[in-house]
Write an enzyme that holds these catalytic residues in place. Structure first.
Site, mmCIF file in Angstrom:
data_model
loop_
_atom_site.group_PDB
_atom_site.id
_atom_site.type_symbol
_atom_site.label_atom_id
_atom_site.label_comp_id
_atom_site.label_asym_id
_atom_site.label_seq_id
_atom_site.Cartn_x
_atom_site.Cartn_y
_atom_site.Cartn_z
ATOM 1 N N ASP A 89 14.689 50.766 85.776
ATOM 2 C CA ASP A 89 13.803 49.826 85.112
ATOM 3 C C ASP A 89 12.377 50.381 85.160
ATOM 4 O O ASP A 89 11.778 50.488 86.230
ATOM 5 C CB ASP A 89 13.889 48.485 85.858
ATOM 6 C CG ASP A 89 12.983 47.412 85.297
ATOM 7 O OD1 ASP A 89 12.253 47.686 84.334
ATOM 8 O OD2 ASP A 89 13.011 46.288 85.842
ATOM 9 N N ASP A 91 9.819 48.985 83.536
ATOM 10 C CA ASP A 91 8.916 47.899 83.151
ATOM 11 C C ASP A 91 8.331 48.154 81.759
ATOM 12 O O ASP A 91 9.054 48.458 80.840
ATOM 13 C CB ASP A 91 7.818 47.717 84.197
ATOM 14 C CG ASP A 91 8.328 47.022 85.460
ATOM 15 O OD1 ASP A 91 9.448 46.502 85.433
ATOM 16 O OD2 ASP A 91 7.603 47.011 86.462
ATOM 17 N N HIS A 116 14.708 52.175 80.954
ATOM 18 C CA HIS A 116 14.390 51.243 79.873
ATOM 19 C C HIS A 116 12.951 50.772 79.974
ATOM 20 O O HIS A 116 12.402 50.618 81.061
ATOM 21 C CB HIS A 116 15.374 50.073 79.805
ATOM 22 C CG HIS A 116 15.441 49.184 80.999
ATOM 23 N ND1 HIS A 116 14.483 48.244 81.296
ATOM 24 C CD2 HIS A 116 16.380 49.068 81.976
ATOM 25 C CE1 HIS A 116 14.823 47.579 82.385
ATOM 26 N NE2 HIS A 116 15.958 48.068 82.835
#
Length: 297
Positions: A89, A91, A116
């Site tokens: 992740d 952010d 992502h």
């Protein structure tokens, strides 16, 4: 022994090949490097590295307080512990397009197979909380274009997450996802879908893999892997599940210690020393130096 014997490039290629099969890939979230080893031993297809978990581990809420250095460091620790591909992740990319480019290369150096980047306003908040705000189309597109342009390994999976569903509805989510694919996203993470029909609408509208987030206490029901596969989902993550399980057990153990003055009754629920040493591969260290491992468990 020590760390994975697979290079990051090999793991990225493996993830691409796995996605090409059309099968559903399961990515439980690792809350530390050792839990990543456990995920591998249980024969899952990948390991997820959750921003919410990294924040919680630091005693912080998931509202964009972690830094790229903290996320890249934990991503490296987890990625080098497992032969499985890792998805992290990232952010909002930790800033504007140039920052996004640096984020991608830092996480690429950390050994992840994919990452992502979302379309929330920075600083972001947990995707299953109310009150989110998203950026406009142009800003979201620039983030993903910068990410795609910055990668050096063509197999690094660039996934775009969109949180627009909770604000403007499903049609807007589909339109945003299409624009992000056109900008270079290899896969789409539509956050906080309401039901299976919405997941199915996303998979029908897109020609790239779609991820489902099966987080407990969130906006989406906890669908089974078969249900998700049936509507065309290609990756499912369980981002905070292992942390919640571990912290729940830890809290119950502390309560028992307070009430009983001993943890004797909880010992059967604990991982044994032998199992811990097995996960850590103590035996293999004997090939290097018998002074390190010269006893039996």
């Amino acid at each position: 022994m020590l760390y994975t014997q697979k290079t990051p490039a090999e793991k990225r290629a493996a993830l691409r090949s796995a996605l090409a099969t059309g099968e559903l890939l399961r990515f439980p979230g690792a809350f530390n490097p050792l839990s990543a080893r456990l995920i591998q031993e249980k024969n899952f297809e990948g390991v997820y590295i959750s921003g919410a978990v990294i924040a919680a581990d630091l005693g912080l809420p998931d509202i964009g307080l972690t830094t790229l250095t903290e996320v890249a460091g934990r991503a490296a620790q987890i990625s080098r512990m497992t032969d499985l591909p890792t998805l992290v992740d990232a952010d909002t990319g930790f800033g504007e397009p140039m920052n996004v480019a640096r984020t991608v290369q830092s996480l690429e150096d950390a050994g992840v197979a994919g990452l992502h980047i979302e379309d929330q306003v920075n600083p972001k908040r947990c995707g299953h909380l109310d009150g989110k705000s998203v950026v406009d189309d142009d800003t979201a597109i620039k983030r993903i274009r910068a990410a795609a342009d910055a990668r050096r390994d063509a197999n690094l999976l660039i996934m775009a997450r969109t949180d627009i569903r909770a604000i403007e509805g499903l049609p807007a989510s589909i339109d945003r996802a299409k624009a992000l694919v056109d900008a270079g996203a290899d896969a789409i993470f539509p956050e906080a879908m309401k039901d299976l029909s919405e997941f199915e609408a996303m998979t029908n509208a897109l020609d790239v893999p779609v991820l489902a987030n099966m987080t407990e206490f969130g906006k989406s029901e906890l669908f089974t892997t078969q249900q998700l596969k049936d509507v065309g989902i290609r990756i499912v993550i369980y981002p905070v599940s292992l942390l919640r399980l571990a912290m729940g057990a830890a809290e119950r153990g502390l309560d028992t210690l307070l009430s009983d003055g001993t943890l004797q009754q909880t010992v059967p629920d604990m991982q044994t020393r032998a199992r811990l040493y097995e996960l850590l591969d103590y035996e293999a260290y004997n090939t290097f130096d018998t002074s390190i491992y010269n006893f039996k468990v």
